[in-house]
Structures are given as C-alpha cells and as structure tokens.
Motif scaffolding. Sequence first.
Motif, PDB file in Angstrom:
ATOM      1  N   ALA A 184       4.266  33.792  77.365  1.00 47.22           N
ATOM      2  CA  ALA A 184       5.482  33.526  78.161  1.00 47.22           C
ATOM      3  C   ALA A 184       5.155  32.729  79.412  1.00 47.22           C
ATOM      4  O   ALA A 184       5.896  31.808  79.787  1.00 47.22           O
TER       5      ALA A 184
ATOM      6  N   ARG B  89       2.763  30.619  79.761  1.00 47.51           N
ATOM      7  CA  ARG B  89       2.477  29.250  79.347  1.00 47.51           C
ATOM      8  C   ARG B  89       3.776  28.466  79.182  1.00 47.51           C
ATOM      9  O   ARG B  89       3.880  27.312  79.589  1.00 47.51           O
ATOM     10  N   PHE B  90       4.785  29.080  78.551  1.00 45.45           N
ATOM     11  CA  PHE B  90       6.091  28.434  78.430  1.00 45.45           C
ATOM     12  C   PHE B  90       6.685  28.154  79.810  1.00 45.45           C
ATOM     13  O   PHE B  90       7.225  27.071  80.067  1.00 45.45           O
ATOM     14  N   THR B  91       6.589  29.119  80.705  1.00 48.77           N
ATOM     15  CA  THR B  91       7.161  28.961  82.042  1.00 48.77           C
ATOM     16  C   THR B  91       6.497  27.809  82.790  1.00 48.77           C
ATOM     17  O   THR B  91       7.179  26.991  83.429  1.00 48.77           O
TER      18      THR B  91
ATOM     19  N   ARG C 135       5.284  25.224  81.540  1.00 52.02           N
ATOM     20  CA  ARG C 135       5.680  23.968  80.898  1.00 52.02           C
ATOM     21  C   ARG C 135       7.154  23.656  81.101  1.00 52.02           C
ATOM     22  O   ARG C 135       7.644  22.653  80.581  1.00 52.02           O
TER      23      ARG C 135
ATOM     24  N   VAL D 256       9.915  26.041  80.765  1.00 54.19           N
ATOM     25  CA  VAL D 256      10.880  26.892  80.067  1.00 54.19           C
ATOM     26  C   VAL D 256      10.677  28.330  80.543  1.00 54.19           C
ATOM     27  O   VAL D 256       9.810  29.047  80.020  1.00 54.19           O
TER      28      VAL D 256
ATOM     29  N   THR E  10      10.362  31.993  80.699  1.00 57.79           N
ATOM     30  CA  THR E  10      10.272  32.873  79.528  1.00 57.79           C
ATOM     31  C   THR E  10       9.714  34.221  79.942  1.00 57.79           C
ATOM     32  O   THR E  10       8.814  34.301  80.781  1.00 57.79           O
TER      33      THR E  10
ATOM     34  N   ILE F 205       9.177  36.958  73.230  1.00 53.88           N
ATOM     35  CA  ILE F 205       8.052  36.505  72.411  1.00 53.88           C
ATOM     36  C   ILE F 205       7.725  37.541  71.339  1.00 53.88           C
ATOM     37  O   ILE F 205       7.716  38.748  71.599  1.00 53.88           O
TER      38      ILE F 205
ATOM     39  N   GLU G  64       5.740  23.823  67.657  1.00 58.04           N
ATOM     40  CA  GLU G  64       4.876  23.318  68.729  1.00 58.04           C
ATOM     41  C   GLU G  64       3.389  23.515  68.429  1.00 58.04           C
ATOM     42  O   GLU G  64       2.573  23.518  69.347  1.00 58.04           O
TER      43      GLU G  64
ATOM     44  N   PRO H 200       9.488  20.893  77.031  1.00 55.42           N
ATOM     45  CA  PRO H 200       9.735  21.493  75.717  1.00 55.42           C
ATOM     46  C   PRO H 200      11.218  21.457  75.359  1.00 55.42           C
ATOM     47  O   PRO H 200      12.086  21.600  76.225  1.00 55.42           O
TER      48      PRO H 200
ATOM     49  N   THR I 133      11.402  28.496  68.955  1.00 53.90           N
ATOM     50  CA  THR I 133      10.136  27.773  69.032  1.00 53.90           C
ATOM     51  C   THR I 133       9.040  28.589  68.365  1.00 53.90           C
ATOM     52  O   THR I 133       8.909  29.786  68.622  1.00 53.90           O
TER      53      THR I 133
ATOM     54  N   ARG J 117       9.203  32.132  70.060  1.00 56.54           N
ATOM     55  CA  ARG J 117       9.976  32.308  71.288  1.00 56.54           C
ATOM     56  C   ARG J 117      11.448  32.158  70.925  1.00 56.54           C
ATOM     57  O   ARG J 117      11.850  31.151  70.315  1.00 56.54           O
TER      58      ARG J 117
END
Length: 468
Positions: free
Chosen positions: A146, A148-150, A152, A154, A156, A161, A270, A285, A295, A313
């Motif tokens: 999560a 990592r998504f944030t 980038r 997004v 999360t 997840i 992804e 993303p 995702t 996700r």
Amino acid sequence: MSSRLVEQLGAHRAAGATSSDLAQQVRALILDGRLTVGERLPSERALAAELRRSRSTITRAYDQLEAAGYAVRLHGGGTRVALPHARTSSSPLDGDAQSIDLSIASMDSTPGLYDATVRSLPRLAALRGTSGYSLQGLPELRDAIAQRFTLRGVPTLAEEIIVTSGALNAMNLVLATIGRRGERALVEQPTFPHALEALRRHGYRLLPTPVDVDGWDQDHLMDLLLRARPHVGYLIPDFHNPTGASLPDAARERVAATARSAGTQLIVDETTAELDIDRGWTPTPLAAYSPQIITVGSMSKIAWGGMRLGWIRAERDLIARLLAVRPSFELGTALLEQCIAVELLDDMPALSAHVTARLRAGREAVSAGLAQIDGLRMPETPGGLSAWLDLGAPVSTRLALAAREHGLILPPGPRFATGGVLERRLRIPITLPPERTHTALARLRHAWRDVRDGSAEHIGEVPSAAVI
C-alpha cells in the motif's frame, strides 16, 4: 461457432493456406502449446466446411501431421494432437545441443534475494504459533505494498490489498469473483498470452484493440469502449508486454473516464510497471484516475519468477467479495515468500537499480545481436521485458519453426494475439544474461537465413529491411 483450432489459426489466414501450409500452422500451434497433446481436432469434413476448403486439402494436411508424429488417428476417436517420440536437429551449431527458451521473458533472481531470505527467517519463526494460513496476506506486507502505491500517487490502505500467489493467480481470482460468461472483454493486441487464456476460460468473448511500439490507437480504444461496452477491460499501461510502450498520463485519464462511462471494469496489470531503463518520465498509475479500477501486480519480474507472490489493489467492498471467493480454490499465499517480500520492498532503490542495470545490459545484447541479422533491427525499447520486432513479412510462425531446428524456442507473433494475426511480429526478451542472448541471437540468425532462403517459394522474398 468456430472450433478452437480455427480460432487459434485465424480463419482468414488459414482459409487460403495450402495443405502443407496448414499442416505447418497446426504444427506451430502444437509446439507453442496452444494446442495440447491429446486434444481432439475437428473432423476433416467439419474443418473443410469451416475453412471453405476441399476435404482432400484437409485430409492431406492431417496426413502430413500424422506422418510427422504431430497427430494420431484413432478408430472411432477422430484425430488427436500428439508429439513425435524423438526429434532430430539439423542445427549447424556444434557443441551446444541445449535449447534456449525465449518464450519466458524473466530475469534470474536479484542478488539481494539470499540476504532478504535470511533476514526474513525471524519473521517467519514468529508465525509458527499461528495456523499458517493467510487469506488476505500478512498485514506488514499489505502495508508495504500500500505504501508503494501511495508513493506512486495512489493513496492506498492495507485493507485495500490482497496478497496472491502471483499476478496471474490474482487475475484468476478477480475473474472468478466478477466474471460473467458470455460477456465481452476488451484486450490489447498483442498482449500477455496467459491473460487471454484466463479470459477465455472464464467464458469471455475477446475484443482486441491495437498496440504497437509507438503506443495505443487511442481513438480505436475509446470507440470500442463506448460502442461495445465490454464487461471488463484488461490493460498493461506500463512497459506493455510485449511492445514495451507506456500509456501517457492524458490518455490514462481519458481511458479511465471512458471506461467508467461505458460501465467497463478495468483490470490493470502492473507486473511490468517497475521495469524502467530510460523512459525519461514516470506516469501516474491508472488507478489514480478511478477508484473502481482493479490493479494486479507481482514480484516475479523485479525479484525472481520463483517467488510466486503478487497482489490485488481494489475497493474494500470488492476486497470482501474476493476474500469470500478465494477459499474455494486456495487458502492464502505461502508465508515464506511473504516474509521475503517484506524485506525486498523495504529496499526498493537497490532492487530497482539492479533491474535497470540488468535490463540495460540485456537490451544492448539484443541490439548487438540483431545488428548481425540482415533485415532486422532493434525498435525503441525504453524498458519492459522485450523487443517487439517487425519482420517485414508474415513469416513469424515459419521463423519460429525454423528456430526450433537450431535449438531455439521462439513464440511467434500470433501467440500474443487473438485470431492468428501478427505474423509480421516477433518478441525477443531482453531479460537473459548477455552471453546467453549472444548465443540465442546467433541461432536466430541461422533460422532467419533458412527462412529467407526458402521464402520465395512460399511467401515471396523477405524484404532486406524491416519496417519498424
């Protein structure tokens, strides 16, 4: 309704084939794994009717397949796929009979994998008092994904997840949960072959939209979404497999809005998103443009294919539905892989640096090898798994068959498409060690020579330069 054989061949391409060409095309499907050993082929009469050819043409094609060991005729059981018991090679490459498999575009493990495994053991030991089942995934791993998504773009939470046993496992879980047999699915053409198989297995009718090394036909994509209103759409927007293209930010926003308007559930893969060499920009993303987007991702391309670990996700209500379905075919992801992944994600800069260096070396090796093959050259490849070549003529299947005679397993362009198209295209992985790539491209050079030498008889002369 077309038989599976005709769907794989592509009716338009197979309809004009001679018996010899048809036998070659079926042989390629068998060697490529798209037809399985023991699978029943259509009867001669049925296939002749489907292809609008004489029955004698089909009979001769089946005779050739049987004589070569690629088909068996059973009394009362029709014609079934087979493989020869023994194969000989006419390869001029002395001293190395081992095949090189270019159907797998994946690197060996990151150097940090061993140390990460050692560091993960205390974490694993602390879990011995639990049941060992992890339906949604370890909280600390879900939190790392999560984050990592944030980072980038997004935002999360760990609750959004699910940890899975790879990205393909994630996609099958999604389709098992939301799939509707008989509905339509938008797919890129070309795309990841196993995703096409998963969609077909869940009963979807596929609607292709074109992608090439220079990107998507955005007008076609938007028009298809609005006109056909497919139930789901499967997209690889970052370092698309196999073309290496990346969807621009403006197009991502437009795709997300159009899919939402059409009522299409987007599934964004992804798996290749972190495989940057020198793209020069970092896109947002696709999930940032719509909360409904699903995702899927994986550690297989950035750490090691042997780590069967991926994730989904999605919105929390869908996560709950996915968790309700998952126990019907598995009870979670292996804890050791999850513990290792926590350690690896904690040092993403080092992991990314290794991936970039390996891919750059692989790209240079492929470029150097292609420079030695008259008529082929390296397209722009800013990252991803592979170079997507234009052969300049529809000879991909013939080249793949010729490559087998030189100890090279090479999936032809139609392997990445629906309906047997993309015969001008070929995927060459940039993921092998340079020395292995050097040997593989030397074998490809011999196979290409064989195709060029015999091309005038079958398809006309192969152009001296490919159109990229």
